[in-house]
Design an enzyme around this catalytic site. Structure first.
Site, PDB file in Angstrom:
ATOM      1  N   GLU A 167       1.287  -1.027   0.256  1.00 19.09           N
ATOM      2  CA  GLU A 167       0.017  -0.162  -0.233  1.00 19.09           C
ATOM      3  C   GLU A 167       1.373   0.921   0.094  1.00 19.09           C
ATOM      4  O   GLU A 167       0.915   1.968   0.710  1.00 19.09           O
ATOM      5  CB  GLU A 167      -0.972   0.001   0.918  1.00 19.09           C
ATOM      6  CG  GLU A 167      -1.591  -0.917   0.968  1.00 19.09           C
ATOM      7  CD  GLU A 167      -3.081  -0.856   1.986  1.00 19.09           C
ATOM      8  OE1 GLU A 167      -2.838  -0.484   3.316  1.00 19.09           O
ATOM      9  OE2 GLU A 167      -4.103  -1.704   1.962  1.00 19.09           O
ATOM     10  N   GLU A 201      -6.917  -8.106  -0.300  1.00 18.52           N
ATOM     11  CA  GLU A 201      -7.014  -7.873   0.899  1.00 18.52           C
ATOM     12  C   GLU A 201      -8.105  -7.464   0.312  1.00 18.52           C
ATOM     13  O   GLU A 201      -8.857  -6.765  -0.273  1.00 18.52           O
ATOM     14  CB  GLU A 201      -5.898  -7.651   1.626  1.00 18.52           C
ATOM     15  CG  GLU A 201      -4.775  -7.591   1.941  1.00 18.52           C
ATOM     16  CD  GLU A 201      -4.162  -6.149   2.320  1.00 18.52           C
ATOM     17  OE1 GLU A 201      -4.760  -5.892   3.752  1.00 18.52           O
ATOM     18  OE2 GLU A 201      -2.902  -6.018   2.284  1.00 18.52           O
TER      19      GLU A 201
HETATM   20  C1  GLA Z   1      -3.950  -2.672   5.261  1.00 19.36           C
HETATM   21  C2  GLA Z   1      -2.753  -3.057   4.979  1.00 19.36           C
HETATM   22  C3  GLA Z   1      -2.281  -4.843   5.752  1.00 19.36           C
HETATM   23  C4  GLA Z   1      -3.605  -4.217   7.024  1.00 19.36           C
HETATM   24  C5  GLA Z   1      -4.810  -4.347   6.750  1.00 19.36           C
HETATM   25  C6  GLA Z   1      -5.773  -3.927   7.699  1.00 19.36           C
HETATM   26  O1  GLA Z   1      -4.794  -3.028   4.245  1.00 19.36           O
HETATM   27  O2  GLA Z   1      -2.368  -3.131   3.663  1.00 19.36           O
HETATM   28  O3  GLA Z   1      -1.495  -4.775   6.250  1.00 19.36           O
HETATM   29  O4  GLA Z   1      -2.940  -3.381   7.470  1.00 19.36           O
HETATM   30  O5  GLA Z   1      -5.158  -3.071   5.927  1.00 19.36           O
HETATM   31  O6  GLA Z   1      -7.236  -3.842   6.963  1.00 19.36           O
END
Ligand code: GLA
Ligand code: ZN
Length: 669
Positions: free
Chosen positions: A149, A305
């Site tokens: 991210e 995710e």
């Molecule tokens: C983000 C991060 C993860 C985790 C999630 C929690 O997407 O990439 O490492 O922290 O949030 O929602």
């Protein structure tokens, strides 16, 4: 297109390094039960695999990769650079970021590297290369996941110097830069490159998100996006030295403002993204974001995710109700995902994500609702690989542009309530509610396959955009644009000669003034003599220059002036919305737009269900989902057809919330 992977990856973030080894075997047993075939590992393990500057330790990672390979899992291998190790901060404090307020950060948190620190760059490239050298040949390493991210800005001196270099490359001369930024305003003319400073709270910043010189701040945004993109490319290239083939991605964040994802996607082999809607996020917005992520490359993407149930970082972290995670997963696939991955597979024991949902909860066994629902979905997905790589083929496009996003929201006036994503979403929602497929495109994408293009609040019209839109309309396309369009060029300087500047001839109107309406204010409008409605936010005071009025104001001192117009131009038509209409009036006029462009919904019947379609060369796959809390009748079109998820023949029925069907049909053309 040919899918990137051999099967639908089903799994997610997995951190065995946070657990003793006897737990690992339990994990493997349970993953099998849930048809989990993939694990994303090593996302935040930099400190484990490089405990000090000159020491690498891959023992544990070797074991994890060996175990997952034994299980024939598809490994999504991260490069671990999303959080810096403590030793690096201690020895080289410059690797940390300096924030908008000018404070240099210490060790802590994540996403914390200065992108222009040579030390960070050196070690990030080195670790990525070492990982690729060691594991790139492993056939179970299916995808590289760089960093995590990417986000955030740095305002340190290194970044300031790098900004000057970036600017010199862009403008060549200091005169050109002064002109672009309109620096004679407030006597800001600079004479030497090293007089340029970063536009943070100590300089041009006004509050946290406005600026005295949007031209500078927009260039800083471009520079910041490019700086992180250089970091990504650097790791990717380090991997490529050892592993020429395995696809490389990094997980994006939807409509996240900080990075120009269209530019990023060009450097990625496959787009992946993290979907975390809140309990009250409209489903149409979730759907739009998926379409945007598909639009970045106009190809299927990875859902890197989502939470199996609960979030932890939102204000209210509601559980996903029974069936909701399944429905959301199919919505994601419907809009173009070829993978379903979770954050995370086992719930962490400490730190700020212990309340974040996981496939395996703190209780540690599989007898949970969340596990059962995950396992049920996993089993279904094993039957659906034929959907991978299928396409969408919409005739309607909405333009999304990060430069425009930044420029519109930096600008001072006319109202603070104008936000880019909400404006774009307003148009998307109309199509969503009518089950009309939409492609989200950049301003530079080819428009020839589309009948209808909507460019909401196209405030910044950069070079070439006018010509592109003009050609589209001349060739018979229908274009919709709105208030606050055609106002500035790429540097945020106004296109002189009357709004909407370069779009004036196309729209056949001149906007003389732009009124802002406070939340408690509204205007009355009349649509085609017989419908009255209201409008808010902004009101353009429009003169017709060839267009006709579809709606006129009936209140305020500009009563009688057009509020919405239609202009026949070349073989096409341009609609211009000069104000934000109430929902019913908006719907009415958008229906006129839809009819002018001869756009067809996926099925003819009106329904509150979400109906999406993916197409292979021979087949249509209809995804039918009820996101409405009320039960809804199944459209007659689907009655008597087979839901390939359950194998059942669908009857005339009322479908409850989160019911999901996939109907496969041969296409007769
Ligand atoms: C983000 C991060 C993860 C985790 C999630 C929690 O997407 O990439 O490492 O922290 O949030 O929602
Ligand atoms: Zn920096």
């Amino acid at each position: 297109m040919k899918p990137v992977f051999n099967r639908i990856l089903f799994g997610g973030d997995y951190n065995p390094n946070q657990w003793p080894q006897d737990i690992w075997q339990e994990d493997m047993r349970m993953f099998k039960q849930a048809s989990i075939n993939s694990a994303t590992i090593n996302v935040f393990s930099w400190a484990q695999i490089q405990p000090s500057e000159n020491q690498y330790d891959f023992d544990e990672l070797d074991q994890i990769i060996e175990m997952l390979s034994q299980e024939k899992m598809d490994i999504v291998l991260a490069t671990a650079t999303g959080a810096l190790p403590a030793w690096m901060f201690k020895k080289y404090p410059e690797v940390g970021r300096t924030d908008y307020q000018g404070r240099q950060h210490k060790f802590g948190q994540r996403h914390n590297a200065c992108p222009n620190s040579l030390v960070y760059q050196k070690y990030a490239a080195a670790i990525a290369g070492k990982l690729a050298e060691r594991y790139g040949h492993n056939p179970y390493v299916t995808c590289w996941h760089i960093n995590n991210e990417y986000q955030g800005d740095c305002y340190c001196e290194n970044c300031e110097k790098a900004f000057r270099v970036w600017l010199k490359d862009k403008y060549q001369t200091i005169d050109a830069l002064n002109k672009a930024w309109n620096m004679s305003f407030w006597g800001h003319t600079v004479y030497e490159w090293d007089e340029i400073v970063l536009p943070n709270a100590l300089s041009e910043g006004i509050g946290n998100d406005k600026t005295a010189f949007a031209g500078i701040s927009i260039d800083y945004r471009r520079f910041s996006s490019d700086s992180l993109l250089e970091n990504f490319k650097m790791e990717r290239d380090a991997i490529r030295q050892f592993d020429p083939d395995t696809p490389v991605t990094t997980n994006l964040m939807g409509t996240f403002k900080g990075l120009d994802y269209f530019k990023w996607a060009k450097e990625m082999d496959i787009v992946s993204w993290d979907n975390y809607p809140a309990y009250n996020t409209p489903w149409s917005l979730v759907s739009m974001t998926h379409d945007l992520m598909r639009g970045l490359k106009q190809q299927p993407f990875m859902l890197m995710e989502q939470t199996p149930s609960q979030q932890n970082w939102q204000p209210y972290n509601s559980l996903k109700k029974p069936g909701q995670m399944r429905a959301q997963s199919y919505q994601t696939i419907a809009h173009g995902a070829d993978t379903i991955q979770f954050f995370q597979l086992r719930r962490s024991i400490g730190a700020c994500e212990k309340f974040h949902g996981a496939v395996i909860e703190h209780v540690g066994h599989e007898k949970t609702r969340v596990f059962r629902e995950t396992a049920d979905l996993g089993k279904e997905l094993t039957q659906l690989s034929e959907i991978m790589g299928t396409e969408h083929n919409g005739r309607t496009a909405i333009i999304f542009d990060w430069d425009n996003y930044w420029a519109l929201e930096y600008t001072s006036g006319p109202t603070i309530d104008l936000t880019y994503v909400d404006q774009v979403h307003q148009y998307y929602r109309y199509f969503y509610e009518h089950n009309i497929p939409v492609d989200m495109l950049s301003v530079t994408d080819d428009l020839t396959d589309y009948d209808l293009v909507v460019a909401p609040v196209l405030y910044m019209v950069k070079e070439g955009v006018k010509e592109k839109l003009t050609a589209f309309v001349e060739n018979g396309g229908t274009l919709v644009t709105t208030y606050m369009s055609g106002i500035v060029d790429q540097s945020d300087n106004v296109h002189l000669g009357g709004y909407p500047g370069p779009l004036r001839k196309l729209a056949g109107i001149w906007v003389e003034e732009i009124d802002a309406l406070a939340p408690e204010q509204s205007n009355q409008v009349k649509i085609k003599e017989h419908i009255s409605g209201s409008s808010s936010l902004v009101s353009d005071l429009i003169h017709l220059e060839g267009a006709e009025a579809l709606a006129v104001y009936t209140s305020n001192f500009y009563a009688g002036m057009p509020a919405v117009t239609k202009h026949l131009y070349g073989a096409g038509t341009v609609f211009y919305f000069g104000t934000q209409l109430d929902a019913a009036s908006f719907d009415h006029l958008m229906t006129e737009v839809k009819e002018a462009a001869e756009i067809q919904p996926i099925i003819a019947e009106k329904t509150a269900l979400e109906v999406t379609r993916r197409q292979s060369e021979s087949h249509d796959y209809y995804f039918v989902i009820n996101f409405d809390p009320e039960t809804q009748p199944l459209p007659a079109y689907f009655v008597g057809k087979i839901d390939i998820l359950s194998g059942a023949t669908l009857k005339e029925e009322q479908v409850p919330q989160y019911t999901t069907y996939i109907i496969k049909e041969e296409r007769h053309t």
